[in-house]
Design a protein around this motif. Structure first.
Motif, PDB file in Angstrom:
ATOM      1  N   MET A  36      11.546   1.017  -0.589  1.00 64.41           N
ATOM      2  CA  MET A  36      10.213   1.364  -1.101  1.00 64.41           C
ATOM      3  C   MET A  36       9.277   0.164  -1.045  1.00 64.41           C
ATOM      4  O   MET A  36       9.704  -0.977  -1.220  1.00 64.41           O
ATOM      5  CB  MET A  36      10.304   1.793  -2.567  1.00 64.41           C
ATOM      6  N   VAL A  37       7.989   0.464  -0.829  1.00 67.69           N
ATOM      7  CA  VAL A  37       6.958  -0.582  -0.899  1.00 67.69           C
ATOM      8  C   VAL A  37       5.802  -0.074  -1.762  1.00 67.69           C
ATOM      9  O   VAL A  37       5.617   1.142  -1.898  1.00 67.69           O
ATOM     10  CB  VAL A  37       6.415  -0.971   0.502  1.00 67.69           C
ATOM     11  N   PRO A  38       5.013  -1.000  -2.326  1.00 65.29           N
ATOM     12  CA  PRO A  38       3.844  -0.566  -3.102  1.00 65.29           C
ATOM     13  C   PRO A  38       2.909   0.243  -2.212  1.00 65.29           C
ATOM     14  O   PRO A  38       2.774  -0.048  -1.017  1.00 65.29           O
ATOM     15  CB  PRO A  38       3.191  -1.881  -3.532  1.00 65.29           C
ATOM     16  N   SER A  39       2.242   1.250  -2.788  1.00 64.68           N
ATOM     17  CA  SER A  39       1.476   2.176  -1.951  1.00 64.68           C
ATOM     18  C   SER A  39       0.015   1.785  -1.756  1.00 64.68           C
ATOM     19  O   SER A  39      -0.628   2.287  -0.857  1.00 64.68           O
ATOM     20  CB  SER A  39       1.572   3.590  -2.526  1.00 64.68           C
ATOM     21  N   ARG A  61       5.899   3.845  -2.486  1.00 60.75           N
ATOM     22  CA  ARG A  61       6.186   4.918  -1.531  1.00 60.75           C
ATOM     23  C   ARG A  61       7.448   4.578  -0.759  1.00 60.75           C
ATOM     24  O   ARG A  61       7.794   3.405  -0.594  1.00 60.75           O
ATOM     25  CB  ARG A  61       5.011   5.132  -0.581  1.00 60.75           C
ATOM     26  N   MET A 109       2.173   4.700  -6.740  1.00 58.67           N
ATOM     27  CA  MET A 109       2.515   3.314  -7.124  1.00 58.67           C
ATOM     28  C   MET A 109       3.447   2.681  -6.082  1.00 58.67           C
ATOM     29  O   MET A 109       3.167   1.676  -5.506  1.00 58.67           O
ATOM     30  CB  MET A 109       3.144   3.441  -8.519  1.00 58.67           C
ATOM     31  N   ALA A 122       7.339  -4.636   6.236  1.00 61.49           N
ATOM     32  CA  ALA A 122       7.699  -3.269   5.866  1.00 61.49           C
ATOM     33  C   ALA A 122       6.488  -2.340   5.869  1.00 61.49           C
ATOM     34  O   ALA A 122       6.626  -1.138   5.656  1.00 61.49           O
ATOM     35  CB  ALA A 122       8.361  -3.264   4.491  1.00 61.49           C
ATOM     36  N   GLY A 123       5.289  -2.904   6.100  1.00 52.38           N
ATOM     37  CA  GLY A 123       4.106  -2.065   6.227  1.00 52.38           C
ATOM     38  C   GLY A 123       3.273  -1.943   4.958  1.00 52.38           C
ATOM     39  O   GLY A 123       2.374  -1.099   4.880  1.00 52.38           O
ATOM     40  N   ALA A 124       3.571  -2.768   3.936  1.00 49.98           N
ATOM     41  CA  ALA A 124       2.758  -2.731   2.720  1.00 49.98           C
ATOM     42  C   ALA A 124       1.393  -3.346   2.998  1.00 49.98           C
ATOM     43  O   ALA A 124       1.237  -4.174   3.893  1.00 49.98           O
ATOM     44  CB  ALA A 124       3.458  -3.489   1.591  1.00 49.98           C
TER      45      ALA A 124
END
Lengths: 98, 466
Positions: B146-149, A3, A1, B171-173
């Motif tokens: 944290m970012v959504p995966s 990371r 959800m 951030a790379g999301a």
């Protein structure tokens, strides 16, 4: 959800989420830690049993209620992780225990 | 333990921190009660602990918070983090819980600096796991890196929706689209305010840059989107929307919603401050004078809790409230207060110049104010739908407080925070009256859940003091 962009610091703490050991960052909230564990849901609602996950992350919505160290109905987004913490999903209403 | 101080500030965001620094410098004994574990509020959340790379992803405006937090730490203000205030009385006494214990404190003057909340986002499916406020995702980025995966869509309107989209991309999301409810007509409504907004052209420049950054990353911005819905069974699997009359779906793992922010009025309402309806952005705000003084003699408000003006303006209103507190308590005379306030007011006016344009450009869309689909959940806690509310009104519920007795709407653990705005709008619409006529929930203490253990610890301490 969710990371992590960076691995937790070497001094990271571990918590137990429903039997799973999570290595999490110092100062992180319980809700953040649980969101990295692909939890599916963190509580079910008392009314219809619908699954929920944390929604606002700032203490307003109460959708992140979880059982933390045996105490139900805690706002997981407002609680900071402590080493050895036991975190469980809040399933429906809290149960009164002796 | 009942501490008595000259100036008791509730909230450690930009308004509360700046007010504390100013008040301390003016010789007021100052106490800050903050629900969060560290200074910064939501806007500068995690500012003292953020990873350097994440900090650079978040941008310069976020970085500004470090100086404010540093000045606050250097001040003599008494700081109590993790302190959740659950009752404020007209005489300036405050009850709160910290570390599992209840406590009280009293301020000769109280400053409510509890900021804003994201407006409720009642679209079909918004309770599904995987749907979150955009601000919530931003908190995770700021405080935990944290970012959504999986694939993410940001949907809604307002400067924060743009900012968060850009930050998540940096951030790379995997942001696959930004869906904006802003439509061509909103630009026409906003155009007359452009000249005023030029006084705050820095905001205009930043807004353009955010759009450029998002597009440069290859992320499409779809504007004029309507009828948003989160689709899925046990979790969100897609966002559905209409554009130019045609319905589309985009597959997502995470849907982030944001339709602007509104003042958090729980405390000012609980202590019976007068409130007014702010029509351009359709929210309630406490009535206050140029120093933030409310209709309650001991209580002032600063920052976005008094009306949405942004973080920099919030710090300025915090300082103005501190100057006024110092004047009221004889630390400075009126002329001195006014002299020190003048440059702050000039700066505040500059920041406020952008607001008429933003208000007109990013109105909360009708779909969010009064959800047209009867199955849409309005009260997330008690799972009361828009249809349930309309039915209760048809049966004779005359306002938000009576609606509680009909449906339990607003009576769950969030105490109406996530449904209050929507409920007033729906009732007003169903009854053919203005939202101001309909009014709002009566907010009663405790405004945060308190355990018997916390109350018992409070009683035990009081007994020891006797």
């Amino acid at each position: 959800m969710f990371r992590r962009l960076h691995d937790p610091e070497p001094e990271a703490v571990t918590i137990n989420f429903e039997g799973e050991i999570l290595k999490v960052g110092v100062g992180e909230t319980v809700a953040a830690a649980v969101l990295t564990a692909n939890p599916g849901h963190s509580r079910t609602t008392p009314v219809t049993g619908a699954p929920r996950l944390p929604f606002c992350m700032m203490g307003a919505c109460f959708d992140c209620l979880m059982e933390i160290d045996g105490i139900p109905n805690r706002q997981a987004c407002m609680e900071i992780v402590q080493d050895g913490m036991k975190v469980r999903r809040q399933e429906g209403k809290r149960q009164l225990s002796a | 333990m009942n501490d008595t101080v000259d100036f008791l500030i509730i909230g450690g965001g930009p308004a509360g921190l700046a007010a504390a620094v100013e008040a301390d410098g003016l010789g007021l004994s100052t106490l800050v009660l903050d629900e969060q574990p560290a200074p910064g509020g939501q806007i500068y959340r995690g500012i003292e602990s953020v990873h350097p790379e994440t900090r650079s992803v978040l941008g310069d405006d976020y970085g500004q918070g470090a100086a404010l937090a540093g000045a606050f730490r250097a001040s003599k203000a008494d700081y109590r983090p993790g302190a959740a205030v659950w009752r404020v009385d007209e005489d300036g006494s405050v009850a709160y819980s910290q570390d599992g214990k209840g406590a009280t404190a009293t301020g000769t003057r109280i400053l409510v600096a509890t900021g804003a909340m994201e407006r409720p986002t009642p679209i079909p499916g918004w309770t599904l796991p995987g749907v979150m406020t955009a601000g919530g995702a931003q908190v995770l980025l700021k405080s935990s890196g944290m970012v959504p995966s999986g694939p993410v869509v940001v949907a809604g309107c307002g400067p924060l929706a743009l900012l968060i989209t850009q930050q998540l991309i940096r951030a790379g999301a995997d942001v696959v689209a930004l869906l904006e409810t802003t439509k061509f007509g909103d630009y026409l409504s906003a155009a007359p305010h452009l000249l005023t907004a030029l006084r705050a052209r820095d905001y205009l420049r930043k807004g353009r840059q955010l759009r450029r950054d998002i597009r440069a990353a290859g992320v499409p911005i779809h504007s004029g989107v309507d009828a948003l819905a989160a689709v899925g069974e046990d979790k969100v699997r897609a966002v559905s929307f209409k554009r130019n009359g045609a319905r589309s779906e985009i597959a997502v793992d995470t849907l982030l919603l944001h339709f602007g922010v509104a003042p958090n009025t729980q405390i000012t309402r609980q202590v019976f401050c007068d409130h007014e309806w702010y029509e351009p952005q359709r929210y309630w705000r406490p009535v206050r004078d140029a120093w933030g003084a409310t209709s309650q003699a001991a209580i002032a408000v600063a920052g976005d809790g008094g009306g949405i003006d942004g973080a920099v303006a919030a710090a300025l209103t915090g300082r103005l409230a501190a100057l006024d507190a110092a004047h009221r308590q004889g630390k400075i005379d009126q002329a001195e207060r006014d002299r020190r306030a003048a440059p702050l007011r000039d700066e505040f006016a500059t920041h406020q110049a952008i607001r008429p344009l933003l208000d007109a450009l990013f109105p909360p869309p009708p779909q969010i104010c009064a959800p047209p689909d009867d199955t849409t959940i309005v009260c997330r806690c008690e799972e009361i739908s828009a249809g349930d509310i309309k039915e209760a009104v048809a049966l004779g519920a005359m306002g938000p407080n009576q609606l509680k007795a009909f449906t339990r709407c607003g009576m769950g653990p969030c105490q109406g925070r996530m449904c209050g705005l929507t409920v007033s709008e729906l009732i007003a619409k169903a009854r053919g009256e203005t939202v101001e006529e309909t009014g709002y929930y009566r907010i009663r203490p405790p405004i945060k859940p308190v355990t018997l253990g916390e109350l018992a610890a409070m009683a035990a301490m009081a007994a020891m003091a006797d």
